[in-house]
Scaffold this active site. Structure first.
Site, PDB file in Angstrom:
ATOM      1  N   GLU A   6      47.017 -27.250  72.550  1.00  0.00           N
ATOM      2  CA  GLU A   6      45.750 -27.120  71.963  1.00  0.00           C
ATOM      3  C   GLU A   6      45.093 -28.681  71.792  1.00  0.00           C
ATOM      4  O   GLU A   6      43.878 -28.584  71.898  1.00  0.00           O
ATOM      5  CB  GLU A   6      45.690 -26.111  70.789  1.00  0.00           C
ATOM      6  CG  GLU A   6      45.992 -24.732  71.388  1.00  0.00           C
ATOM      7  CD  GLU A   6      45.452 -23.606  70.359  1.00  0.00           C
ATOM      8  OE1 GLU A   6      44.239 -23.409  69.779  1.00  0.00           O
ATOM      9  OE2 GLU A   6      46.699 -23.222  69.616  1.00  0.00           O
ATOM     10  N   GLU A  60      52.001 -18.085  72.547  1.00  0.00           N
ATOM     11  CA  GLU A  60      51.525 -17.321  71.460  1.00  0.00           C
ATOM     12  C   GLU A  60      51.629 -15.864  71.657  1.00  0.00           C
ATOM     13  O   GLU A  60      52.068 -15.238  70.572  1.00  0.00           O
ATOM     14  CB  GLU A  60      50.244 -17.701  70.768  1.00  0.00           C
ATOM     15  CG  GLU A  60      50.193 -19.468  70.074  1.00  0.00           C
ATOM     16  CD  GLU A  60      50.052 -20.240  71.198  1.00  0.00           C
ATOM     17  OE1 GLU A  60      49.762 -21.453  70.501  1.00  0.00           O
ATOM     18  OE2 GLU A  60      49.908 -20.279  72.266  1.00  0.00           O
TER      19      GLU A  60
END
Length: 136
Positions: A10, A30
């Site tokens: 990210e 995730e």
């Protein structure tokens, strides 16, 4: 270099230019632990590689390598021979040598143009050019 997973990816997605060594492993795992990337990773990945590939990567938590990332346009260069830091510094020096205002405005135009209607993006580009032309 190394693993670029979860928050690391990210963070990398928030960068303007990305360089990786050939052995870098990328991924957003995730969903496998019951959450999802929440720091802009999904949004930025969709804009970089498209919704279909993002679904594949995020929903499956699939890891991928530097060659795939380069082919998809997710990274701009693969630094062979372990020279990723040196390559990043070289690119940073190139950018630092450019006029700062022009770089800043160009980044803004590129960001807006990615999502704006064509005519609006072209108009913004022309207006930005005109504004910069008056600074030199």
């Amino acid at each position: 270099s190394g693993y670029c997973l979860g928050g690391g990816l990210e963070l990398a997605l928030a960068a303007d230019i990305r360089v990786a060594d050939p052995d870098t492993v990328f991924g957003l795992p995730e969903v496998g632990i019951g959450i999802l990337p929440s720091s802009g990773g999904v949004t930025r990945l969709v804009r970089e590689v498209g919704p279909a590939r993002t679904r594949d990567l995020v929903l499956r938590g699939r890891r991928f390598g530097a060659r795939e990332a380069y082919t998809w346009g997710l990274i701009g260069e693969i630094a062979e021979g372990g020279g990723v830091r040196e390559k990043a510094v070289e690119i940073a020096a190139e950018l630092a040598a450019q006029p700062r205002l022009a770089v800043s405005v160009a980044k803004q135009v590129i960001t807006v143009a990615a999502d704006a209607p064509r005519e609006a993006a072209l108009l913004l580009e022309q207006l930005a050019y005109a504004a910069l032309n008056r600074t030199g």
